[in-house]
Design an enzyme around this catalytic site. Sequence first.
Site, PDB file in Angstrom:
ATOM      1  N   ASN A 160       0.838  -1.192   0.000  1.00 20.48           N
ATOM      2  CA  ASN A 160       0.000   0.000   0.000  1.00 20.48           C
ATOM      3  C   ASN A 160       0.881   1.253   0.000  1.00 20.48           C
ATOM      4  OD1 ASN A 160       0.799   0.556   2.724  1.00 20.48           O
ATOM      5  ND2 ASN A 160      -0.792  -0.831   3.473  1.00 20.48           N
ATOM      6  N   CYS A 161       0.268   2.423   0.159  1.00 17.46           N
ATOM      7  CA  CYS A 161       1.018   3.676   0.072  1.00 17.46           C
ATOM      8  C   CYS A 161       2.057   3.798   1.181  1.00 17.46           C
ATOM      9  CB  CYS A 161       0.062   4.869   0.111  1.00 17.46           C
ATOM     10  SG  CYS A 161      -0.864   5.054   1.662  1.00 17.46           S
ATOM     11  N   GLU A 162       1.803   3.173   2.328  1.00 18.39           N
ATOM     12  CA  GLU A 162       2.749   3.224   3.426  1.00 18.39           C
ATOM     13  C   GLU A 162       3.980   2.364   3.128  1.00 18.39           C
ATOM     14  OE1 GLU A 162       2.450   3.488   8.272  1.00 18.39           O
ATOM     15  OE2 GLU A 162       1.064   2.152   7.204  1.00 18.39           O
ATOM     16  N   VAL A 165       6.205   4.519   0.753  1.00 19.52           N
ATOM     17  CA  VAL A 165       7.013   5.611   1.327  1.00 19.52           C
ATOM     18  C   VAL A 165       8.067   5.093   2.309  1.00 19.52           C
ATOM     19  CG1 VAL A 165       5.187   7.327   0.995  1.00 19.52           C
ATOM     20  CG2 VAL A 165       5.358   6.130   3.180  1.00 19.52           C
TER      21      VAL A 165
END
Length: 230
Positions: A160-162, A165
Amino acid sequence: MKNPMLEAVSLVLEKLLLISNFKLFSSGAPVEDKARNTFYEINSFLRGDVLEVPRTHLTHYGIYLGDNRVAHMMPDILLALTDDKELTQKVVSNKRLILGVIGRVASIRVDTVEDFAYGADILVNHLDRSLKKKALLNEEVARRAEKLLGMTPYSLLWNNCEHFVTYCRFGTAISPQADKFCENVKIIIRDQRSVLASAVLGLASIVCLGLASYTTLPAIFIPFCLWMAG
């Protein structure tokens, strides 16, 4: 070779996470009539900073690339339906986002800070403090993000986006949000009351629907698995 049982469990957990955080997609994704009145100190952002936007239940993350540009992972069903960049480059709507999560297709795309946050407050490099990890140099972080731009498989639990990053910022893809959800699921499974509740529901389904393989097997199998895992 992948284990079918593990894949099934993973799929169930992802759908539970999607359902439990459904409000995220109605409030966090762009909607046509939402006012944008939040002022951002864009000049204070540095290339390679992690921008964090708190939502109702989850948090959305992106990497600032400079010049009012943010790289972030966004589920988008249109990516599986068309190659028209004029359509897919538009800000992702609620329906596109939710269907993208279900279809497990996303892209790491670049949007403006305003489109990324859509009126919400922005935290900068908050993960550095919460995870207590040493960050890479900002320029390296930004370059990692730029190398990953484009289509990517999506998973609420595993990609996911986490994950995006934290890989760019720390060199390791992790998601404390997904880990916390899995821990909560473990707590529920280990609670012996879950066995009783599933047994009662199984008995009720047999009474209502009658003795059949699609009612009897789950009524026995699910409580047994919960009891063994507890």
